[in-house]
Structure formats: structure tokens, C-alpha cells
Design an enzyme around this catalytic site. Structure first.
Site, short mmCIF file in Angstrom:
data_model
loop_
_atom_site.label_atom_id
_atom_site.label_comp_id
_atom_site.label_asym_id
_atom_site.label_seq_id
_atom_site.Cartn_x
_atom_site.Cartn_y
_atom_site.Cartn_z
N LYS A 112 0.84 -1.20 0.00
CA LYS A 112 0.00 0.00 0.00
C LYS A 112 0.88 1.25 0.00
O LYS A 112 0.73 2.14 -0.81
CB LYS A 112 -0.92 -0.04 1.22
CG LYS A 112 -1.85 1.14 1.31
CD LYS A 112 -2.82 0.96 2.47
CE LYS A 112 -3.51 2.28 2.78
NZ LYS A 112 -4.48 2.18 3.86
N GLY A 168 -4.92 -1.85 4.94
CA GLY A 168 -4.14 -3.00 4.47
C GLY A 168 -4.83 -4.33 4.72
O GLY A 168 -4.96 -5.18 3.83
N ARG A 169 -5.31 -4.53 5.95
CA ARG A 169 -5.90 -5.83 6.28
C ARG A 169 -7.31 -6.00 5.74
O ARG A 169 -7.95 -7.04 5.94
CB ARG A 169 -5.87 -6.04 7.80
CG ARG A 169 -6.55 -4.96 8.61
CD ARG A 169 -6.17 -5.07 10.08
NE ARG A 169 -6.63 -3.92 10.86
CZ ARG A 169 -6.00 -2.77 10.96
NH1 ARG A 169 -4.88 -2.56 10.28
NH2 ARG A 169 -6.47 -1.79 11.70
N GLU A 171 10.57 -4.79 4.38
CA GLU A 171 10.58 -6.20 3.98
C GLU A 171 10.26 -6.33 2.49
O GLU A 171 10.96 -7.00 1.74
CB GLU A 171 9.53 -7.00 4.78
CG GLU A 171 9.85 -7.24 6.23
CD GLU A 171 9.25 -6.19 7.14
OE1 GLU A 171 9.01 -5.06 6.67
OE2 GLU A 171 9.01 -6.51 8.33
N HIS A 230 -5.53 -32.61 17.83
CA HIS A 230 -4.41 -33.40 18.36
C HIS A 230 -3.32 -32.50 18.91
O HIS A 230 -2.19 -32.93 19.10
CB HIS A 230 -3.87 -34.31 17.26
CG HIS A 230 -4.91 -35.26 16.75
ND1 HIS A 230 -5.03 -36.55 17.23
CD2 HIS A 230 -5.93 -35.08 15.87
CE1 HIS A 230 -6.06 -37.13 16.63
NE2 HIS A 230 -6.62 -36.26 15.81
N LYS A 283 8.10 -1.06 12.40
CA LYS A 283 8.72 -0.71 11.12
C LYS A 283 9.86 0.29 11.35
O LYS A 283 10.90 0.23 10.72
CB LYS A 283 7.70 -0.10 10.17
CG LYS A 283 6.64 -1.07 9.66
CD LYS A 283 5.83 -0.46 8.50
CE LYS A 283 4.65 -1.33 8.10
NZ LYS A 283 3.90 -0.86 6.94
N GLU A 307 -5.01 -6.82 14.95
CA GLU A 307 -4.48 -5.53 14.52
C GLU A 307 -5.59 -4.46 14.55
O GLU A 307 -5.32 -3.29 14.79
CB GLU A 307 -3.90 -5.65 13.11
CG GLU A 307 -3.00 -4.48 12.75
CD GLU A 307 -2.22 -4.72 11.46
OE1 GLU A 307 -1.35 -5.60 11.44
OE2 GLU A 307 -2.51 -4.03 10.48
C1 G6Q Z 1 -2.62 -3.78 7.72
C2 G6Q Z 1 -1.39 -3.22 8.24
C3 G6Q Z 1 -0.14 -3.94 7.84
C4 G6Q Z 1 0.28 -3.66 6.41
C5 G6Q Z 1 1.71 -4.14 6.24
C6 G6Q Z 1 2.22 -3.90 4.84
O1 G6Q Z 1 -3.71 -3.32 7.91
O2 G6Q Z 1 -1.32 -1.88 7.97
O3 G6Q Z 1 -0.24 -5.32 8.03
O4 G6Q Z 1 -0.58 -4.28 5.51
O5 G6Q Z 1 2.51 -3.50 7.17
O6 G6Q Z 1 2.15 -2.56 4.50
P1 G6Q Z 1 2.28 -2.10 3.02
O7 G6Q Z 1 1.19 -2.71 2.23
O8 G6Q Z 1 2.22 -0.61 3.04
O9 G6Q Z 1 3.62 -2.61 2.53
#
Ligand code: G6Q
Length: 547
Positions: free
Chosen positions: A207, A267-268, A213, A384, A512, A353
Site C-alpha cells: 500500500k 491493508g488488512r 521487507e 491433536h 517498522k 491488529e
Molecule cells: C494492515 C497493516 C499492515 C500492512 C503491512 C504492509 O492493515 O497496515 O499489516 O498491511 O505493514 O504494508 P504495506 O502494504 O504498506 O507494505
């Protein structure tokens, strides 16, 4: 609305009520009322949600509904759908529902109808995914792109991973999907080792396009590709999914190859957007849109159904009852469907989150529990492992069981055995086995008195452990859409009741930034290390081991 939530009369009444209900045995409630199952279950199309195996009675539901009313749940639901800035710490609208608004009715954010831009990106996704699937959009050497690698993390990974697995049966036979999320080089290495650059398409999903990462993994993959096929190959093998066009350009991906989404999509909550491109390529855009339709069906139900018959609302209230009033702080999610095995991890992010928050909308620290600890795994595997604690631990752990009536793989009697397991587990968790019953069973098995006395407690089960049973016909794209949207809305309703913002994530953002501070100190020639003595000593210890 003034005052903290736990000062409300509706809250206090539930606290008093919980003192009584905590002593009630669910098995007695079932014995006393043979209509209990139908009283405490709801249905939407073929999806059934049975919440009768909870420590509730009619009063509990009435009191919980009253709490929802005084917390303004009805108004907040409308506020979300109509584009109000309910993400109040980031001043943003929350409109993942617009991404799947299949009626295409206008949805307004900042005075602008967002549907045309959403439709445009969906059309672009259709065109691109079809070209890839038909072998029209090919790699640098003219070969079909059959290996799709989604590079992303958190919300840019968990949805695509979960849905790609859940809908595996709908995948094109010649398309494989891979996921690189972790900064651990092993993630990259293990995926790249399997692949041929000529047939690989990288989807960089971020996003913000600033996540270390994702950018590090994307750079490594880019180098791997360029080393094999040259710089020109990037345009044929890399696309980006992002809200940040300048950063995408800076990274070296042509914005022609970028699929956009917007700040009103968290994002989520983003697998319905361009972030779902890997899903669309794998299962085809028609199936992707069926997933959107399923979610839309749940959205319409959520928006237009009164609180008492509203599935996400009732699930949210039952969760609040268990967490805040009965004191059960964990929640297990156990799908009895192997294709749904990544759903618990997906929901772990969605719930924890979103609702792992401790400041209210009035800028006060809250004085009550918020989000539950979510964990889980696929049944019967987890029977199990952690089910021991559900059956004989010291604190009840509410469970959401999910089971499709029909399997994609009806082999022999596997599915009947699976169904028998899920129903038996829910029943056993509800009923338990008293010490007396355990003793009787031991006696029946011919054990002598001493053995009965020494073993009867070990063989007893407290029972009275709450669970919800969610039954679907089959896990197809439409049903998956319904299921995920149901949980999204449950989380939202809980956030309203707890008076927190379910749509920011400052805790994740902290991580981050912090790693960036330590990074230079790991270098050989770092001049000084500024941390607490433990962190500083750990940095030195690791540096020594790496020499
Ligand atoms: C989701 C969070 C988080 C995010 C990641 C990746 O709601 O904000 O999980 O999706 O940190 O972020 P980017 O998509 O910006 O790389």
C-alpha cells in the site's frame, strides 16, 4: 456519547447478569429448552451461524443488544457505508465495502463518488489477469507467465495467501502462486530456487511502497531477474499494487504496470482491491468477482438487517460477552476444511491488529478488555494439539467452528468423519463430563473401586466451554467472500462497542521504525550502540557470532 463504556448502565447490567450466568451450565439450558438451537441461530442464504452453545439466555441477548444500541452501532454502520471518516486517528473514510459494491450505487468519500475509479481498476485487473492466463501478456522471452510471486507482507500478503489456498480448486491448472513476505532471506531463496525467470511474474504488493521487507525482497527478486534476462525484462515481469505511484516509479516499475488502490482501504481489508491480483490471476476474474459478490451479500445483510437478526452484530456481541463479562480472553478459530487452513492467521491479523487498542475515541486509556487473543488451525489437526486445553484447561476458550457441508474432495467417508468430528467436539465442549459420569464410565469398563477413585477426576471434563458453529454449503468464491466480510464486520462492531479505532495500526508502524534504528549498529564499523543494556549486549553478542 459521554463517559467510558464500562460506566454505561447497559454495561453494568451485563456485569450483574454475568455473575448469574457464570454459574449456569449450558447442558442444563439445553435440557430446559428444546428450542434453544433455533432461538440462538441465524441464517443468511445457505450459511448458518449457531451461537446457542454459549452461556447465554434471552436476557443476555436483550442486554447485549441494548449495549449495542446505546453504543450507536446502527448509526456507525451507516456512517461507515456512507464514507464518513470513521478512522478518526488518520482522518480517513473506511470503504473496503465499496470495493465489492456490485450494485454500483454511488459511494461518496470527500464529496467524490469512488465507484468509477474502483470499476476502472477492476477492469484493468480483468484485462491483465485474462492476458496472463491466456498467455497473451508474456515474459521477455515470449514464454507464458505461469509462476506468480506475490511480494508483500501483513495485509498485502495474508489475504492473498489465505484466499489462494481457500480457492485452490478454482485455480488454473498451469498457474502456480508463491508468496514472499518475510525479510528472512530464506523466504526469497526458497521461492526463487524453484523458479525460472522466463516464466515468473512478480507482483509487488505494498500500500505504502515503503515497507522495508517488501522493498528488500522486491530488490532481490529484481536483481535475480535482471541477472538472468537483463534490465528490459523488468517491464514484462514486474507489476505493482499500491496507493503510492511516485514510490512505485522510483523503484523502477512503470506506473502503466501499477494497479491502484486508495487510502480508504486499510491493508488488512484490502484483498478485495488490486491487492487481490494474484487471486484474480489464479482463479480468474469471474471467480474473483464472485468472491466480491459474496462479500457484498454480507454487506447488504449487515447494513440493512436489524441488530437482533444481524449475523456480524450477534457474533460481535457474543464475543464481547465472553471476553468482557465472562472473562474469556482468547478466541480459537477452527475451520474443518483444509483449504481454509490459513484463515486463522488471516483472522488473527484482522482481529488483533484492528482491535488490539487501548485508547478510546475520547482520547482516554480504556479501563476494560478490548481485542481477544485469536489463534487457531485446521481441524482435525488441532484436535491433536491445543484441544487438550479447551477440554481440560482452567479457563474456557471460546471457539468458532467452521465447516462446509460439502467437500471439494468427497473421497470415501472422509467428509462424514470430518463433520462427525466437528459436531462431536462442539457438543463435548458444551456438555463436558462430570466426575460422577466419569466414575460411572470407569465402572462400566470394569475398573475396580481404587482405580475408579484414582482416575475419575482425570477422566472428567468441565465442559460449559462456549462455541459458535458456522456451516456453509461449500467453500466457493462466493461463500469465502461472505465468510471474510462477516468477520470484518464483527470486528468493526466490537470496535464500536469498545469505543476504539479498529482501522489504524500504530503498533505495527512502531516495529517498522525501530528496526531501522538498530540496522546501522549491526554494521562492523558502527561507532556506538545506544540502547538499554540488554539490547546493547544482544547486538554485541550477535555481532561477535557473525564475525
Ligand atoms: C494492515 C497493516 C499492515 C500492512 C503491512 C504492509 O492493515 O497496515 O499489516 O498491511 O505493514 O504494508 P504495506 O502494504 O504498506 O507494505
Amino acid at each position: 456519547m459521554t463517559g467510558t463504556v464500562n460506566k454505561l448502565r447497559a454495561w453494568k447490567r451485563l456485569e450483574r447478569h454475568a455473575k448469574k450466568m457464570n454459574k449456569v451450565e449450558m447442558r442444563t439450558l439445553f435440557e430446559e429448552d428444546n428450542k434453544r438451537a433455533s432461538k440462538f441461530s441465524l441464517q443468511l442464504e445457505s450459511m448458518l451461524v449457531d451461537f446457542s452453545k454459549n452461556r447465554i439466555n434471552e436476557k443476555t441477548v436483550l442486554y447485549l443488544l441494548e449495549l449495542a444500541r446505546v453504543r450507536g452501532v446502527e448509526e456507525k454502520i451507516q456512517a461507515m457505508f456512507s464514507g464518513e471518516k470513521i478512522n478518526f486517528t488518520e482522518h480517513r473514510a473506511v470503504l473496503h465495502t465499496a470495493l465489492r459494491n456490485r450494485d454500483n450505487t454511488p459511494v461518496w468519500a470527500d464529496g467524490k463518488n469512488v465507484m468509477p475509479q474502483i470499476n476502472e481498476v477492476l477492469a484493468k485487473m480483468r484485462k491483465f489477469s485474462e492476458s496472463v492466463r491466456l498467455g497473451k501478456f508474456v515474459g521477455q522471452t515470449g514464454k507464458k507467465l505461469t509462476d506468480i510471486v506475490n511480494i508483500g507482507i501483513g495485509g498485502s500478503d495474508l489475504g492473498p495467501v489465505m484466499a489462494n489456498e481457500a480457492l485452490k480448486k478454482y485455480k488454473a491448472k498451469d498457474i502456480n502462486t508463491y508468496f514472499i513476505s518475510n525479510i528472512d532471506g530464506t523466504g526469497c531463496a526458497e521461492v526463487l530456487n524453484k523458479l525460472n525467470p522466463e516464466t515468473t511474474l512478480f507482483i509487488v504488493a505494498s500500500k505504502t511502497f515503503t515497507t522495508i521487507e517488501t522493498l528488500t525482497n522486491a530488490k532481490t527478486c529484481r536483481k535475480w531477474l535482471v541477472d538472468a534476462l537483463g534490465e528490459h525484462a523488468v517491464a514484462k515481469h514486474f507489476v505493482a499494487l499500491s496507493t503510492n505511484a511516485p514510490k512505485v516509479k522510483e523503484f523502477g516499475i512503470d506506473t502503466e504496470n501499477m494497479f491502484e488502490f486508495w487510502d480508504f482501504v486499510g491493508g488488512r481489508y484490502s484483498m478485495w482491491s488490486a491487492i487481490g491480483l494474484s487471486i484474480a490471476i489464479a482463479i480468474g476474474m469471474d471467480n474473483f468477482e464472485k468472491m466480491l459478490e459474496g462479500a457484498h451479500t454480507m454487506d447488504l445483510h449487515f447494513r440493512h438487517t436489524d441488530l437482533a437478526h444481524n449475523i456480524p452484530v450477534m457474533l460481535a456481541l457474543i464475543g464481547i460477552w465472553n471476553n468482557n463479562f465472562l472473562g474469556f480472553r482468547s478466541q480459537a478459530v477452527v475451520p474443518y476444511d483444509q483449504y481454509l487452513r490459513y484463515l486463522p492467521a488471516y483472522l488473527q491479523q484482522l482481529e488483533m491488529e484492528s482491535n488490539g487498542k487501548f485508547v478510546s475515541s475520547e482520547n482516554e486509556f480504556v479501563k476494560y478488555n478490548t481485542g481477544s487473543v485469536i489463534f487457531g488451525g485446521a481441524g482435525t489437526d488441532v484436535q491433536h494439539s491445543f484441544f487438550q486445553m479447551l477440554h481440560q484447561g482452567t479457563t474456557p476458550i471460546p471457539v468458532d467452528f467452521i465447516i462446509p457441508a460439502i467437500s471439494h474432495n468427497e473421497i470415501g467417508d472422509h467428509h462424514e468423519i470430518l463433520i462427525a468430528n466437528v459436531l462431536a467436539q462442539a457438543e463435548a465442549l458444551m456438555k463436558g463430563k462430570t466426575v460422577k459420569e466419569a466414575a460411572e464410565e470407569l465402572a462400566k469398563a470394569g475398573k475396580d473401586k481404587d482405580e475408579i477413585n484414582s482416575m475419575k477426576k482425570y477422566k472428567s471434563f468441565p465442559g460449559n466451554n462456549p462455541s459458535n458453529m458456522i456451516i456453509c454449503k461449500k467453500i466457493d468464491p462466493y461463500t469465502l467472500g461472505m465468510l471474510v466480510a462477516m468477520y470484518e464486520h464483527k470486528v468493526f462492531v466490537q470496535g464500536i462497542i469498545w469505543d476504539i479505532n479498529s482501522f489504524d495500526q500504530f503498533g505495527v508502524e512502531l516495529g517498522k521504525k525501530m528496526a531501522l534504528d538498530i540496522l546501522p549498529e549491526l554494521q562492523e564499523n558502527a561507532s556506538s550502540i545506544h540502547h538499554d543494556s540488554s539490547t546493547a549486549a544482544l547486538i554485541r553478542y550477535i555481532k561477535n557470532l557473525r564475525k
